[in-house]
Design a protein around this motif. Structure first.
Motif, PDB file in Angstrom:
ATOM      1  N   GLY A 294      82.426 -10.941  47.902  1.00  0.00           N
ATOM      2  CA  GLY A 294      83.045 -11.634  46.773  1.00  0.00           C
ATOM      3  C   GLY A 294      84.520 -11.317  46.641  1.00  0.00           C
ATOM      4  O   GLY A 294      85.322 -12.157  46.211  1.00  0.00           O
ATOM      5  N   ALA A 295      84.893 -10.076  47.012  1.00  0.00           N
ATOM      6  CA  ALA A 295      86.295  -9.665  46.961  1.00  0.00           C
ATOM      7  C   ALA A 295      87.081 -10.131  48.190  1.00  0.00           C
ATOM      8  O   ALA A 295      88.291  -9.914  48.271  1.00  0.00           O
ATOM      9  N   GLU A 296      86.372 -10.769  49.126  1.00  0.00           N
ATOM     10  CA  GLU A 296      86.971 -11.303  50.348  1.00  0.00           C
ATOM     11  C   GLU A 296      87.671 -10.229  51.178  1.00  0.00           C
ATOM     12  O   GLU A 296      88.727 -10.457  51.770  1.00  0.00           O
ATOM     13  N   LEU A 297      87.063  -9.050  51.220  1.00  0.00           N
ATOM     14  CA  LEU A 297      87.604  -7.970  52.047  1.00  0.00           C
ATOM     15  C   LEU A 297      87.340  -8.258  53.528  1.00  0.00           C
ATOM     16  O   LEU A 297      86.291  -8.793  53.890  1.00  0.00           O
ATOM     17  N   ASN A 298      88.279  -7.858  54.349  1.00  0.00           N
ATOM     18  CA  ASN A 298      88.083  -7.921  55.793  1.00  0.00           C
ATOM     19  C   ASN A 298      87.526  -6.561  56.206  1.00  0.00           C
ATOM     20  O   ASN A 298      88.280  -5.624  56.471  1.00  0.00           O
ATOM     21  N   TYR A 299      86.209  -6.453  56.241  1.00  0.00           N
ATOM     22  CA  TYR A 299      85.567  -5.154  56.440  1.00  0.00           C
ATOM     23  C   TYR A 299      84.439  -5.253  57.451  1.00  0.00           C
ATOM     24  O   TYR A 299      83.988  -6.336  57.817  1.00  0.00           O
ATOM     25  N   ASP A 300      83.981  -4.106  57.888  1.00  0.00           N
ATOM     26  CA  ASP A 300      82.773  -4.012  58.701  1.00  0.00           C
ATOM     27  C   ASP A 300      82.128  -2.661  58.421  1.00  0.00           C
ATOM     28  O   ASP A 300      82.626  -1.898  57.571  1.00  0.00           O
ATOM     29  N   VAL A 301      81.038  -2.363  59.110  1.00  0.00           N
ATOM     30  CA  VAL A 301      80.322  -1.111  58.876  1.00  0.00           C
ATOM     31  C   VAL A 301      80.070  -0.391  60.195  1.00  0.00           C
ATOM     32  O   VAL A 301      79.987  -1.008  61.263  1.00  0.00           O
ATOM     33  N   ALA A 302      79.946   0.921  60.100  1.00  0.00           N
ATOM     34  CA  ALA A 302      79.611   1.789  61.232  1.00  0.00           C
ATOM     35  C   ALA A 302      78.594   2.812  60.744  1.00  0.00           C
ATOM     36  O   ALA A 302      78.442   3.022  59.530  1.00  0.00           O
ATOM     37  N   PRO A 303      77.882   3.468  61.648  1.00  0.00           N
ATOM     38  CA  PRO A 303      76.946   4.514  61.203  1.00  0.00           C
ATOM     39  C   PRO A 303      77.703   5.651  60.524  1.00  0.00           C
ATOM     40  O   PRO A 303      78.868   5.915  60.850  1.00  0.00           O
ATOM     41  N   LEU A 304      77.059   6.317  59.595  1.00  0.00           N
ATOM     42  CA  LEU A 304      77.669   7.502  59.007  1.00  0.00           C
ATOM     43  C   LEU A 304      77.858   8.561  60.093  1.00  0.00           C
ATOM     44  O   LEU A 304      77.032   8.678  61.005  1.00  0.00           O
ATOM     45  N   PRO A 305      78.943   9.338  60.019  1.00  0.00           N
ATOM     46  CA  PRO A 305      79.274  10.290  61.092  1.00  0.00           C
ATOM     47  C   PRO A 305      78.242  11.402  61.272  1.00  0.00           C
ATOM     48  O   PRO A 305      77.399  11.661  60.409  1.00  0.00           O
ATOM     49  N   LYS A 306      78.361  12.078  62.408  1.00  0.00           N
ATOM     50  CA  LYS A 306      77.506  13.213  62.739  1.00  0.00           C
ATOM     51  C   LYS A 306      78.091  14.504  62.191  1.00  0.00           C
ATOM     52  O   LYS A 306      79.308  14.639  62.041  1.00  0.00           O
ATOM     53  N   GLY A 307      77.211  15.469  61.905  1.00  0.00           N
ATOM     54  CA  GLY A 307      77.639  16.790  61.474  1.00  0.00           C
ATOM     55  C   GLY A 307      78.053  17.640  62.662  1.00  0.00           C
ATOM     56  O   GLY A 307      78.001  17.188  63.819  1.00  0.00           O
ATOM     57  N   PRO A 308      78.434  18.881  62.431  1.00  0.00           N
ATOM     58  CA  PRO A 308      78.925  19.754  63.506  1.00  0.00           C
ATOM     59  C   PRO A 308      77.910  20.036  64.603  1.00  0.00           C
ATOM     60  O   PRO A 308      78.283  20.327  65.738  1.00  0.00           O
ATOM     61  N   ASP A 309      76.621  19.931  64.285  1.00  0.00           N
ATOM     62  CA  ASP A 309      75.583  20.163  65.287  1.00  0.00           C
ATOM     63  C   ASP A 309      74.974  18.861  65.809  1.00  0.00           C
ATOM     64  O   ASP A 309      73.909  18.878  66.434  1.00  0.00           O
ATOM     65  N   GLY A 310      75.643  17.743  65.542  1.00  0.00           N
ATOM     66  CA  GLY A 310      75.161  16.452  66.028  1.00  0.00           C
ATOM     67  C   GLY A 310      74.158  15.766  65.133  1.00  0.00           C
ATOM     68  O   GLY A 310      73.672  14.680  65.451  1.00  0.00           O
ATOM     69  N   LYS A 311      73.826  16.383  63.989  1.00  0.00           N
ATOM     70  CA  LYS A 311      72.851  15.788  63.071  1.00  0.00           C
ATOM     71  C   LYS A 311      73.502  14.634  62.308  1.00  0.00           C
ATOM     72  O   LYS A 311      74.653  14.734  61.878  1.00  0.00           O
ATOM     73  N   ARG A 312      72.770  13.560  62.168  1.00  0.00           N
ATOM     74  CA  ARG A 312      73.265  12.409  61.430  1.00  0.00           C
ATOM     75  C   ARG A 312      72.279  12.108  60.302  1.00  0.00           C
ATOM     76  O   ARG A 312      71.062  12.259  60.466  1.00  0.00           O
ATOM     77  N   PHE A 313      72.796  11.665  59.179  1.00  0.00           N
ATOM     78  CA  PHE A 313      71.927  11.353  58.045  1.00  0.00           C
ATOM     79  C   PHE A 313      72.470  10.144  57.305  1.00  0.00           C
ATOM     80  O   PHE A 313      73.669  10.027  57.063  1.00  0.00           O
ATOM     81  N   ALA A 314      71.556   9.229  56.958  1.00  0.00           N
ATOM     82  CA  ALA A 314      71.903   8.081  56.125  1.00  0.00           C
ATOM     83  C   ALA A 314      70.952   8.058  54.934  1.00  0.00           C
ATOM     84  O   ALA A 314      69.748   8.266  55.091  1.00  0.00           O
ATOM     85  N   PRO A 315      71.462   7.815  53.735  1.00  0.00           N
ATOM     86  CA  PRO A 315      70.586   7.761  52.566  1.00  0.00           C
ATOM     87  C   PRO A 315      69.800   6.461  52.550  1.00  0.00           C
ATOM     88  O   PRO A 315      70.313   5.401  52.911  1.00  0.00           O
ATOM     89  N   VAL A 316      68.552   6.518  52.143  1.00  0.00           N
ATOM     90  CA  VAL A 316      67.745   5.309  52.025  1.00  0.00           C
ATOM     91  C   VAL A 316      67.108   5.261  50.646  1.00  0.00           C
ATOM     92  O   VAL A 316      66.726   6.302  50.084  1.00  0.00           O
ATOM     93  N   ILE A 317      67.044   4.078  50.098  1.00  0.00           N
ATOM     94  CA  ILE A 317      66.392   3.843  48.812  1.00  0.00           C
ATOM     95  C   ILE A 317      65.454   2.664  49.016  1.00  0.00           C
ATOM     96  O   ILE A 317      65.902   1.548  49.280  1.00  0.00           O
ATOM     97  N   ALA A 318      64.162   2.922  48.944  1.00  0.00           N
ATOM     98  CA  ALA A 318      63.166   1.871  49.131  1.00  0.00           C
ATOM     99  C   ALA A 318      62.721   1.359  47.767  1.00  0.00           C
ATOM    100  O   ALA A 318      61.804   1.909  47.147  1.00  0.00           O
ATOM    101  N   ASN A 319      63.432   0.334  47.275  1.00  0.00           N
ATOM    102  CA  ASN A 319      62.984  -0.292  46.038  1.00  0.00           C
ATOM    103  C   ASN A 319      61.602  -0.877  46.302  1.00  0.00           C
ATOM    104  O   ASN A 319      61.384  -1.555  47.313  1.00  0.00           O
ATOM    105  N   SER A 320      60.646  -0.603  45.409  1.00  0.00           N
ATOM    106  CA  SER A 320      59.243  -0.800  45.790  1.00  0.00           C
ATOM    107  C   SER A 320      58.391  -1.433  44.699  1.00  0.00           C
ATOM    108  O   SER A 320      58.692  -1.322  43.503  1.00  0.00           O
ATOM    109  N   TRP A 321      57.312  -2.042  45.152  1.00  0.00           N
ATOM    110  CA  TRP A 321      56.280  -2.515  44.237  1.00  0.00           C
ATOM    111  C   TRP A 321      55.342  -1.349  43.933  1.00  0.00           C
ATOM    112  O   TRP A 321      54.842  -0.698  44.850  1.00  0.00           O
TER     113      TRP A 321
END
Length: 442
Positions: A294-321
């Protein structure tokens, strides 16, 4: 989770404790002619309300034995009324729960354990996010209605202007900070790597984070830390991994690469920093794409970065019935038919995908052109699906709002130089554990 925010009020959560002592729902089991009348609740805005009504009409057409009565309202109004209804025994038979509230409803006795239905009727290989509604004891409390997962949003125009390469899947959090320094500009256009950079006159920040799904929680997890243990009853804040993550954040704040709480307040909305083009990167969830488009941003997405030991984490929210614990068996069966339809019907899933509100829960639809190439930004939508491989919940439980307040309030004090990292760790660990003990040790 609604895009306006994760947190419900303490008062709303508190009222749920009355649920175990209320009477049965006043809704009748059947309508004239032997139909089951299913009372269904969900939060909505005009586009989602219109689309849900269309999907319900198609469900009723193919399920003539079930008549659905709906109740809907904007997010805050819906949950405020729902809490009152639960306490009074008049809540819907089935409702769409914000993913941050599912375990809270379960731990307070408001919803039904649907493990038997899930294990026998739902194909786990076909539904996204089913495991995010399973508790530490292996019980399922909901079935996903729509999935939100976090990613790194970035403003392509700001990257191009600064001559900085776009984020990649190889980035670490240190790579992000290095890029943020080049993308942070003062009033004279000097970046944060320039010795003449003026920290007191920042006009563009390199990276913005705030809240839970969009904030510090994800960095803690990538560093190997976190907030609560798997039982969701003990704080694990006091750890070497968390200390390193907090030091990383505090350093970025001191260097003014990230907007601090005072900066965010000046924008009047945490979201406006990135939306207005005053920040080059932000952690956010899929639902944010609607506002960004809606704001007409020229944007894209990438995975969230890795930590110092190579661990990666993304938050998830499962809106549910979720199904009301007090619903009678007729209504439970009708509710299960609705959930099965929602998760297995290509028609329903494609229709809901058109709203652009969430990642489809049916994997075949999520991996189709209907979602991945529907002519709306971001271009790289597959990042959201790929991120489910390393995604996790944000430690939601019955006192989620309370412990998050301790966590974020103390973090704000740290970021405003009220005290140091060690004091933050100790104070927050003690504060969160008190919140947990006050509820779980009653």
């Amino acid at each position: 989770m609604k895009k306006r925010g994760l947190l419900s009020t303490i008062g709303i959560l508190g009222l749920l404790t009355a649920v175990l002592f209320t009477g049965c729902s006043s809704q009748s089991s059947t309508t004239e002619g032997g139909q089951v009348e299913l009372f269904l609740g969900y939060s909505s805005d005009p586009p989602t309300k219109k689309k849900m009504e269309e999907i319900i009409a198609k469900f009723e057409s193919s399920h003539p034995n079930i008549k659905i009565k709906t109740e809907t309202a904007p997010y805050e109004d819906f949950y405020q009324k729902l809490t009152t209804q639960i306490a009074a025994g008049t809540a819907p038979d089935i409702w769409q729960s914000d993913g941050t509230k599912v375990f809270g409803f379960a731990q307070r006795g408001a919803i039904r354990d649907i493990t038997d239905y899930v294990t026998k009727e739902i194909n786990k290989d076909e539904v996204n996010g089913l495991e995010f509604n399973k508790d530490a004891d292996g019980k399922y409390w909901g079935v996903p209605q729509g999935i939100q997962v976090g990613a790194l949003f970035y403003n392509k125009d700001l990257f191009d202007k600064a001559g900085v390469s776009y984020p990649t899947a190889d980035w670490t959090w240190d790579d992000l900070k290095a890029a943020a320094a080049k993308l942070t500009l003062d009033a004279n256009g000097k970046n944060a790597d320039d010795p003449a950079f003026d920290k007191n006159s920042v006009k563009q920040f390199g990276f913005t984070f705030f809240g839970s799904s969009r904030g510090a929680f994800n960095i803690l997890k990538a560093y190997g830390g976190g907030v609560l243990d798997p039982t969701m009853t003990k704080s694990i804040i006091n750890s070497p991994e968390n200390k390193k993550a907090v030091e990383w954040m505090a350093d970025g704040m001191k260097r003014r690469l990230f907007p601090n709480p005072a900066d965010l307040k000046a924008f009047q909305s945490n979201f406006k920093v990135f939306l207005s083009g005053a920040s080059a990167m932000q952690i956010d969830i899929y639902a944010a794409t609607t506002a960004m488009n809606g704001a007409e941003l020229n944007y894209d997405v990438a995975p969230l970065p890795k930590g110092p030991d190579g661990k990666r984490f993304a938050p998830v929210i499962a809106n549910s019935w979720v199904i009301n614990k007090k619903a009678n068996e007729q209504k439970v069966k009708a509710a299960q038919e609705w959930i099965t339809y929602w998760t297995t019907s290509d028609e329903a899933q494609v229709e809901w995908t058109q709203v652009g509100e969430a990642i489809p829960v049916k994997k075949s639809v999520a991996n189709s052109d209907k979602f991945l190439t529907n002519n709306t930004k971001p271009e790289n939508k597959k990042v959201f699906l790929d991120s489910l491989e390393f995604a996790g919940t944000i430690d939601t439980n019955a006192v989620f709002a309370e412990w998050v307040k301790v966590f974020t309030d103390n973090l704000s004090e740290l970021f405003m130089d009220k005290y140091g990292v060690d004091e933050y760790i100790a104070k927050t660990d003690q504060g969160i554990q008190k919140v947990l003990d006050d509820f779980f040790k009653k």
